[in-house]
Design a protein around this motif. Structure first.
Motif, mmCIF file in Angstrom:
data_model
loop_
_atom_site.group_PDB
_atom_site.id
_atom_site.type_symbol
_atom_site.label_atom_id
_atom_site.label_comp_id
_atom_site.label_asym_id
_atom_site.label_seq_id
_atom_site.Cartn_x
_atom_site.Cartn_y
_atom_site.Cartn_z
ATOM 1 N N UNK A 77 51.140 -92.644 -14.429
ATOM 2 C CA UNK A 77 51.935 -93.010 -15.503
ATOM 3 C C UNK A 77 51.463 -92.923 -16.879
ATOM 4 N N UNK A 78 52.442 -92.564 -17.803
ATOM 5 C CA UNK A 78 52.484 -93.086 -19.247
ATOM 6 C C UNK A 78 52.496 -94.628 -19.316
ATOM 7 N N UNK A 79 53.520 -95.088 -18.482
ATOM 8 C CA UNK A 79 54.382 -96.386 -18.405
ATOM 9 C C UNK A 79 53.100 -97.711 -17.816
ATOM 10 N N UNK A 80 52.258 -96.411 -16.331
ATOM 11 C CA UNK A 80 51.381 -97.249 -16.161
ATOM 12 C C UNK A 80 50.392 -97.653 -17.307
ATOM 13 N N UNK A 81 49.991 -96.822 -18.135
ATOM 14 C CA UNK A 81 48.426 -96.821 -19.135
ATOM 15 C C UNK A 81 49.225 -97.960 -20.151
ATOM 16 N N UNK A 82 50.313 -97.450 -20.528
ATOM 17 C CA UNK A 82 51.050 -98.827 -21.254
ATOM 18 C C UNK A 82 50.602 -99.998 -20.378
ATOM 19 N N UNK A 83 51.092 -100.247 -19.384
ATOM 20 C CA UNK A 83 51.308 -101.667 -18.770
ATOM 21 C C UNK A 83 49.307 -102.172 -18.971
ATOM 22 N N UNK A 84 48.411 -101.261 -18.942
ATOM 23 C CA UNK A 84 47.307 -101.364 -19.008
ATOM 24 C C UNK A 84 46.411 -101.237 -19.998
ATOM 25 N N UNK A 85 47.040 -101.921 -21.457
ATOM 26 C CA UNK A 85 46.640 -101.905 -22.558
ATOM 27 C C UNK A 85 46.434 -103.347 -22.948
ATOM 28 N N UNK A 86 45.935 -103.332 -23.953
ATOM 29 C CA UNK A 86 45.231 -104.744 -24.517
ATOM 30 C C UNK A 86 45.438 -104.666 -25.102
ATOM 31 N N UNK A 87 45.098 -104.273 -26.745
ATOM 32 C CA UNK A 87 45.807 -104.200 -28.302
ATOM 33 C C UNK A 87 46.590 -103.847 -28.349
ATOM 34 N N UNK A 88 46.598 -102.875 -28.268
ATOM 35 C CA UNK A 88 46.849 -101.479 -28.897
ATOM 36 C C UNK A 88 48.388 -100.394 -28.462
#
Length: 176
Positions: free
Chosen positions: A6-17
């Motif tokens: 999901x978008x939320x999962x992808x965002x939670x996996x962000x490291x920098x931006x």
């Protein structure tokens, strides 16, 4: 093959931006918060409370661990009632750690823009959002790619809009 994150999962996996470009003058007009705002409700708890508006908690979490969260909005002026609503509730986004800028569509005419709103995650993955003609999410509402040419287009488009945009704190939307 598993389900796409999901978008939320992808965002939670962000490291920098995590950067988001929005280019429509209206979204999901069926949103109860927007409908209430149209009827004069201002500063409702669901506009500002992270427990009632999960995006605020997520933005604060991301910013708290050093992920730069930026949103740029290209808007027609005078602004639509929906953009006026967005502007009204964006202060809570900024308070949560998101940086937001606004750009008049007239000032974006010479910027190469992709055809859809998107998130660019860690400068390497683009998640496009798809809407129907009324601004509601389309049945196939997301497309994800790491194609280098697409990433480059989205990155350059976002940065050009960001550079020209007015920070939320300074933007006063011209209304009808």
């Amino acid at each position: 093959m598993g389900a796409e994150p999901t978008l939320e999962q992808r965002l939670r996996n962000c490291r920098a931006s995590a950067v988001h470009l929005e280019m429509r003058d209206g979204y999901m007009r069926s949103d109860p918060r927007f409908i209430a705002w149209q009827h004069g409700v201002r500063n409702a708890p669901e506009d500002n409370d992270p427990s009632l508006r999960p995006w605020l908690a997520l933005a604060a979490e991301l910013a708290g661990r050093g992920v730069e969260v930026r949103r740029a909005r290209i808007v027609s002026e005078p602004v639509s009632d929906y953009v006026e609503f967005e502007h009204h509730v964006t202060g809570a986004n900024v308070a949560a750690g998101e940086k937001v800028r606004w750009l008049s569509r007239r000032r974006a005419s010479d910027i190469a823009l992709p055809g859809n709103d998107f998130w660019l995650l860690d400068g390497s993955v683009v998640l496009f959002h798809h809407f129907d003609g009324n601004g509601e999410l389309a049945p196939d509402d997301e497309t994800c790619t790491d194609d280098p040419a697409t990433v480059k287009l989205c990155s350059s488009a976002f940065e050009a809009v960001w550079e020209r945009g007015t920070p939320h704190e300074l933007y006063q939307p011209p209304v009808r």
